[in-house]
Motif scaffolding. Structure first.
Motif, mmCIF file in Angstrom:
data_model
loop_
_atom_site.group_PDB
_atom_site.id
_atom_site.type_symbol
_atom_site.label_atom_id
_atom_site.label_comp_id
_atom_site.label_asym_id
_atom_site.label_seq_id
_atom_site.Cartn_x
_atom_site.Cartn_y
_atom_site.Cartn_z
ATOM 1 N N TYR A 176 14.916 -13.766 -4.728
ATOM 2 C CA TYR A 176 14.433 -12.785 -5.606
ATOM 3 C C TYR A 176 13.184 -13.022 -6.031
ATOM 4 C CZ TYR A 176 15.224 -16.457 -8.876
ATOM 5 O OH TYR A 176 15.101 -17.720 -9.436
ATOM 6 N N LEU A 177 12.408 -12.061 -6.550
ATOM 7 C CA LEU A 177 11.093 -12.240 -7.028
ATOM 8 C C LEU A 177 11.276 -12.961 -8.413
ATOM 9 C CD1 LEU A 177 8.184 -11.779 -6.996
ATOM 10 C CD2 LEU A 177 8.445 -9.326 -8.051
ATOM 11 N N ALA A 178 10.731 -13.998 -8.683
ATOM 12 C CA ALA A 178 10.856 -14.803 -9.945
ATOM 13 C C ALA A 178 9.806 -14.483 -10.666
ATOM 14 C CB ALA A 178 10.856 -16.240 -9.770
ATOM 15 N N GLY B 199 4.402 -8.198 -4.256
ATOM 16 C CA GLY B 199 5.288 -8.154 -5.242
ATOM 17 C C GLY B 199 5.977 -6.706 -5.300
ATOM 18 N N ARG B 200 5.455 -5.791 -4.744
ATOM 19 C CA ARG B 200 6.076 -4.258 -4.480
ATOM 20 C C ARG B 200 7.331 -4.624 -3.507
ATOM 21 N NH1 ARG B 200 2.606 0.146 -2.977
ATOM 22 N NH2 ARG B 200 4.514 1.218 -3.401
ATOM 23 N N THR C 90 -5.621 -10.736 -5.094
ATOM 24 C CA THR C 90 -4.972 -10.135 -5.972
ATOM 25 C C THR C 90 -4.276 -8.722 -5.563
ATOM 26 O OG1 THR C 90 -6.481 -10.496 -7.639
ATOM 27 C CG2 THR C 90 -4.936 -9.038 -8.379
ATOM 28 N N GLU C 91 -4.840 -8.109 -4.655
ATOM 29 C CA GLU C 91 -4.174 -6.912 -3.767
ATOM 30 C C GLU C 91 -3.088 -7.218 -3.097
ATOM 31 O OE1 GLU C 91 -7.430 -4.967 -1.959
ATOM 32 O OE2 GLU C 91 -8.172 -3.992 -3.972
ATOM 33 N N ALA D 133 -0.131 -8.396 -5.063
ATOM 34 C CA ALA D 133 0.517 -7.351 -5.778
ATOM 35 C C ALA D 133 1.328 -6.373 -4.765
ATOM 36 C CB ALA D 133 -0.699 -6.360 -6.293
ATOM 37 N N GLY E 140 9.822 -7.421 -5.250
ATOM 38 C CA GLY E 140 10.409 -6.992 -6.751
ATOM 39 C C GLY E 140 11.083 -5.291 -6.277
ATOM 40 N N ASP E 141 10.601 -4.447 -6.016
ATOM 41 C CA ASP E 141 10.971 -2.990 -5.847
ATOM 42 C C ASP E 141 11.704 -2.870 -4.468
ATOM 43 O OD1 ASP E 141 9.692 -3.028 -8.372
ATOM 44 O OD2 ASP E 141 8.021 -1.739 -7.570
#
Lengths: 464, 344
Positions: free
Chosen positions: A275-277, A424-425, A417-418, A421, A428-429
């Motif tokens: 999972y994304l923590a 993360g998508r 950072t990009e 991110a 997470g998603d």
């Protein structure tokens, strides 16, 4: 002290007042790495020392100031080493002040350059020191090297990352690599090998076994993911790909990149093994997950925090089966700031020489987990004892053979950072890797095209 | 400005110019001591001279008193705001020796970037929901607190407490409550047999997570303002209204809400501005992610400036935020002038 107005502010003010054309004329080339040429001298008139508090017992010595981007235990070790240096001689007093982290140091150092009251020593990762180098803020170190202290004393992986235009501006200090941390106690409980996984396939095999263990009513997760470009760099290399190639072409959405991120998406969202923590390190400590990735610099902290709860195990960063394992270098090195004082710059070099002593490097490694950056440190009794007692430190040390400089995409804070991110998508998603990486690749390519000329001009040894 | 001169009205055009010049330039020594039989006309220069001196002294005093504030506002508010607008036409990374003028490029980039639209929408949702939510909730809680029951004082303190907590603490608190593994959220959802959403790590929920936490923090302040306003409501009007048969919803709609409109007006303006500037809770809870799913304009400004070191884009986004807030405040004041009832 006289109040001097930095030229930048005047230009900035003019610009702000709408004198756009004039400002454009005054502006430098505007490259991402700044517009300065090579420094002609290490002396920079008008750049005085920032305020520091001198302990009364050291009055009369040459004071040098280090703005340390470290906090907590790591800063305590720095302070202890500086105290040792101050005791070792009677000419110089070195003061370390914690300024927070690297981002804080960038902000504070930038402001101090404009105010022309600067520290004598700073400590930056590559992507940041190159910026300051090209704006002429740092002094070359080569003139100080001799038979005892030179770049050969350090682990070679990190030395070339301190060299630009044939001159050394940074000596390795707080250097690290990412590591795979796992809960050895849980692994043994699940009947899994105590050396942990070596490949992603291993992790996929272990995950169902770990999930049989219930933690607070839920299956134990095999891995908590962080949206971190540093980890992503090791991952994509471990799948046989790269973020970009030598010709400044972004390759992150090539086959290997897609396979990497799609594999992780499936692992998290289809299989439910990860999972994304929000904070993977904390989740690992609280026992919710049996694995996460962190810096080698977290090793001492994690080991201390887990003491009495479970045993921490570490492994190389995972790769796909049959692919070569590679990890990006991380952390930072020490630089001397160009100021008006030759005496203070010379004193800084003395401090660097001291910190490059095998015993000091060993103590720094043991106290923090940063790699023992001085080659001879690994031979010291202290490090030998530590490795015998806790083999995790040896894993961290041995992984250095896989360490290399990150791809061009990871040399700009915005692009890092990009990439994070985008991860993360997916994490997470559960967005598809293709969709995310195609968008990301276009953004990254645009940035690299803009920066290529400046990157080539800086003549950075790390990319050779 | 007019306050300073009000006690000393201008002598007006009736004051003879010649006399003014005499009195003004010669000062106290101009009047001959003991000169006999001074006419009122002769007195006038001295009187108006004194007035002028007093006026000048008052003006100087006024200037001296206002100067520190004025200088602070110019140096710390207007100058940075103007400097920021200037930087929005530049490309700079904080480190390069000087910014490079790029005209409107930052604005063009901003408005053609699809994620900027998402950020604007997030800001709208975050601000709108938190302002409306905190005002409705604050009004309800304020009314409850205004009814005298045991432990009211304790309840008041409890209601105000969130406002006194720093945003970072509120963020951490909610981070724990929202945690799907060990948080309160897990327990609450388990009561109905469901599993807790991943509040801070999925795009579907992240914006709501920060909105809920922020609204909760703001609620304390709004409640206290509403509570004191309700206590100040004129009782005689309510008695009269009760005699006329008004009660319940009618009372609320036709009496309470109009009477509270200045307070609502104040709360909505300050609420919108502070929500649009919210930062600490976002930073702690989601860092604007995943992707840009919980990124608001103020977070974006920080991220562009201090994480990506793209000062031009950050300044352009900050300028957009400033313009939006100015426009909203202007509209609110215009509407407020017509709708808000200050006659209570």
């Amino acid at each position: 002290m006289s109040l001097t107005l930095p030229p930048l502010s005047r230009r900035g003010l003019l610009a702000a007042m709408g004198v756009g054309a004039g400002a454009a004329g005054l502006a430098a080339c505007g490259s991402p790495l700044g517009g300065g040429g090579g420094a002609e001298s290490n002396i920079r008139e008008g750049f005085t020392q920032a305020d520091l508090t001198l302990p009364p017992e050291y009055e009369g010595r040459t004071p040098i100031l280090f703005w340390a981007p470290f906090t907590a235990e790591i800063y305590e070790v720095v302070t202890a080493q500086f105290a040792e240096f101050n005791e070792s001689q009677d000419e110089i007093v070195a003061i370390a002040e914690s300024v927070g982290g690297y981002d804080d140091l960038v902000q504070k150092f930038t402001a101090s350059l404009q105010a022309r009251t600067v520290p004598d020593i700073v400590c930056f990762p590559e992507m940041q020191w190159l910026q300051f180098h090209t704006s002429d803020a740092l002094a070359p170190l080569d003139g100080y090297f001799d038979d005892e202290w030179n770049t050969d004393v350090y682990i070679p992986n990190y030395v070339h990352e301190g060299i630009a235009g044939g001159e050394t501006f940074v000596v390795p200090f707080a250097r690290s690599t990412p590591l795979f941390y796992f809960n050895k106690t849980r692994y043994l409980e699940a009947g899994l090998p105590e050396e942990g996984p070596s490949t992603w396939e291993d992790l996929a095999e272990f995950a169902p076994e770990l999930a049989k263990i219930e933690v607070e009513g839920r299956p134990l997760s095999a891995m908590a993911f962080s949206p971190d470009a540093w980890h992503g760099q090791a991952d994509i290399w471990g799948f046989g790909g790269a973020n970009s190639n030598e010709d400044f072409e972004v390759t992150i959405n090539d086959e290997a990149g897609l396979e990497w991120l799609e594999w992780q998406r499936k692992f998290i969202h289809d299989d439910g093994f990860g999972y994304l923590a929000k904070d993977a390190g904390t989740d690992f400590q609280s026992g919710v997950t049996a694995g996460w990735r962190g810096s080698t610099a977290a090793l001492t902290g994690q080991t201390v925090a887990a003491d009495g709860k479970f045993e921490v195990g570490v492994a190389y960063m995972l790769s796909k089966e049959g692919e070569q394992k590679q990890v990006p270098t991380g952390g930072s090195g020490l630089s001397i700031v160009r100021t008006e004082s030759q005496e203070r710059q010379d004193a800084c070099a003395e401090l660097f020489r001291f910190l490059a002593g095998p015993e000091q490097s060993a103590a720094w490694h043991i106290g923090t987990g940063y790699v023992p950056i001085v080659q001879a440190a690994a031979e010291t009794q202290a490090v030998q004892d530590l490795v015998a007692e806790n083999p995790n430190y040896l894993v961290a040390l041995n992984q250095l053979e896989n360490a290399r400089t990150a791809d061009y995409t990871n040399w700009n804070a915005g692009r890092v950072t990009e990439i994070g991110a985008a991860q993360g998508r997916v994490y997470g998603d559960g967005t598809s890797a293709q969709e995310v990486l195609d968008t990301l690749a276009a953004e990254l390519q645009e940035g690299l095209d803009e920066d290529r000329e400046a990157y080539e001009a800086v003549d950075f040894q790390g990319w050779k | 400005m007019s306050l300073a001169v009000r006690p000393h009205p201008d002598p007006g055009p009736s004051a003879p110019r010649g006399a003014e010049a005499t009195g003004g330039s010669a000062g106290p020594s101009s009047s001959t001591p003991g000169s006999p039989g001074r006419s009122p006309a002769a007195l006038r220069p001295r009187t108006s001279g004194q007035r002028r001196r007093r006026r000048r002294r008052d003006a100087l005093l006024f200037g001296a008193l206002i100067a520190p504030n004025l200088i602070a506002i110019i140096v710390f508010s207007y100058y940075p705001a103007l400097y920021n607008i200037g930087l929005s036409f530049m490309e700079w990374d904080f480190v390069a020796p000087s910014p490079e003028f790029v005209g409107l490029e930052n604005y063009l980039d901003l408005f053609t970037d699809p994620s900027f639209g998402q950020v604007l929408l997030n800001t709208l949702v975050f601000t709108g929901v938190s302002v409306v939510g905190s005002i409705v909730g604050g009004l309800l809680l304020g009314s409850l607190l205004a009814t005298k029951v045991p432990l009211t004082g304790f309840a008041q303190t409890m209601a105000f407490a969130p406002h006194m907590l720093p945003g970072a603490a509120v963020g951490i608190l909610w981070l724990f409550m929202f945690d799907p593994n060990y948080g309160l959220s897990r327990w609450l959802f388990s009561l109905v047999g469901a599993s807790s959403p991943d509040w801070t790590t999925t795009s579907d929920w992240s914006l709501w997570a920060i909105t809920i936490a922020y609204t909760w923090q703001r609620l304390g302040f709004v409640t206290v303002i509403c509570y004191t306003a309700i206590l100040d409501l004129p009782k005689d009007l309510y008695e009269a209204a009760a005699l006329d048969g008004a009660h319940g919803g009618k009372l609320l709609r036709h009496l309470t809400l109009p009477l509270l409109s200045p307070i609502m007006f104040f709360l909505s303006i300050t609420g919108i501005i502070s929500a649009a500037q919210a930062f600490d809770i976002i930073s702690i809870m989601t860092s604007g992610g995943p992707g840009v799913s919980s990124s608001t304009l103020s977070w974006m400004v920080y991220e562009e400036a201090f994480q990506k070191f793209d000062i031009g884009t950050a300044s352009a986004a900050a300028t957009v935020l400033l313009l939006i807030l100015l426009a909203i405040t202007y509209l609110q004041v215009r509407v407020g002038d017509r709708k808000v009832n200050y006659d209570s």
